[in-house]
Design a protein around this motif. Structure first.
Motif, PDB file in Angstrom:
ATOM      1  N   LEU A  53     -10.567 -11.143  25.430  1.00  0.00           N
ATOM      2  CA  LEU A  53      -9.999 -11.176  26.784  1.00  0.00           C
ATOM      3  C   LEU A  53      -8.580 -10.634  26.848  1.00  0.00           C
ATOM      4  N   VAL A 106     -12.975 -18.266  31.678  1.00  0.00           N
ATOM      5  CA  VAL A 106     -14.100 -17.518  31.109  1.00  0.00           C
ATOM      6  C   VAL A 106     -14.767 -18.308  29.982  1.00  0.00           C
ATOM      7  N   GLU A 133     -15.631 -13.730  37.497  1.00  0.00           N
ATOM      8  CA  GLU A 133     -15.240 -13.432  36.117  1.00  0.00           C
ATOM      9  C   GLU A 133     -16.199 -12.419  35.488  1.00  0.00           C
ATOM     10  N   LEU A 148     -15.040  -8.880  33.877  1.00  0.00           N
ATOM     11  CA  LEU A 148     -15.388  -8.534  32.499  1.00  0.00           C
ATOM     12  C   LEU A 148     -16.203  -7.241  32.444  1.00  0.00           C
ATOM     13  N   ARG A 203     -15.782  -5.612  28.923  1.00  0.00           N
ATOM     14  CA  ARG A 203     -15.705  -6.728  27.978  1.00  0.00           C
ATOM     15  C   ARG A 203     -16.920  -7.657  28.070  1.00  0.00           C
ATOM     16  N   LEU A 204     -17.752  -7.454  29.066  1.00  0.00           N
ATOM     17  CA  LEU A 204     -18.835  -8.396  29.302  1.00  0.00           C
ATOM     18  C   LEU A 204     -19.814  -8.452  28.134  1.00  0.00           C
TER      19      LEU A 204
END
Length: 235
Positions: free
Chosen positions: A15, A27, A116, A120, A125-126
């Motif tokens: 993150l 998150v 969120e 992401l 970043r997910l």
């Protein structure tokens, strides 16, 4: 527990640059809950999917409880393993998974997790976060309820420190809970040792469920044949 806590906390490294440290909890905490639920539901997932074809609403609730003994379920075709099979569709599929929990599960709305997930995904970043959590085994046989409570509280403590807050503002320390439970049981100690003893416990401010899990732990230490019934009420 410290190793598990450290591993889950390390996921927050994904993150960096997207969130500030005091925002990591928004998150990590809901994803920890999601992974826990994912592990709990794994053995009964196929049964629930079959039931969902024939029942819906309250009827489905009754049938799932009857067949699995669980008071909640998820009717999505996805789980953590299947989510990772389709990186391009991860955002939509994850939302499908989260929104198809039974109505008794509303924690993700409270965390505003849809926002969120969008952040992401937009910051690429997910997939990294979901893949990291998929490696964490949070099944109750691996991480009992009491240890799960410890993990959650450790994460809360770390996020509180990042926000310059006191962790005690968010939960009661386990040492204090154990003392309260021992005092609660002290006057009823002889009765608790009787075969087939059943007790109910009510905690009006359950939070992470520390009082409930420690009470069960302490009761079974005294009498392995005893049963503790606990109820959680929502407002």
């Amino acid at each position: 527990m410290s190793n598990l806590g450290n591993f889950v906390w390390s996921i927050a490294d994904q993150l960096r640059g997207v969130y500030k440290p005091h925002q990591y909890g928004g998150v990590i905490l809901p994803f920890t809950i999601l992974r826990r639920l994912d592990c709990i539901l794994a053995p009964t997932r196929d049964v629930v999917r079959e039931l969902a074809v024939r029942y819906e609403g309250g009827a489905l609730d009754v049938q799932v409880k009857r067949k699995t003994g669980l008071g909640f379920y998820n009717t999505s075709e996805y789980d953590f393993a299947r989510l990772l099979e389709d990186p391009e569709g991860l955002r939509a599929n994850l939302l499908d998974y989260i929104t198809k929990f039974s109505t008794s599960i509303d924690v993700f709305e409270r965390f505003k997790v849809e926002n969120e997930i969008a952040t992401l995904d937009e910051k690429n970043r997910l997939y990294l976060v979901v893949a990291k959590f998929a490696k964490v085994d949070l099944h109750p046989e691996t991480v009992p309820n009491a240890e799960m409570g410890d993990l959650f509280e450790e994460l809360i403590r770390r996020f509180a420190e990042a926000s310059n807050e006191e962790a005690g503002e968010h939960y009661t320390p386990r040492d204090a809970i154990r003392l309260m439970v021992d005092l609660l049981f002290a006057e009823d100690n002889e009765a608790l040792l009787e075969p087939g003893t059943i007790r109910s416990i009510y905690d009006p401010t359950a939070g992470t469920g520390g009082m409930l899990s420690v009470a069960e732990e302490r009761l079974l230490e005294r009498n392995p044949q005893a049963r503790l019934r606990s109820e959680v009420y929502k407002q």
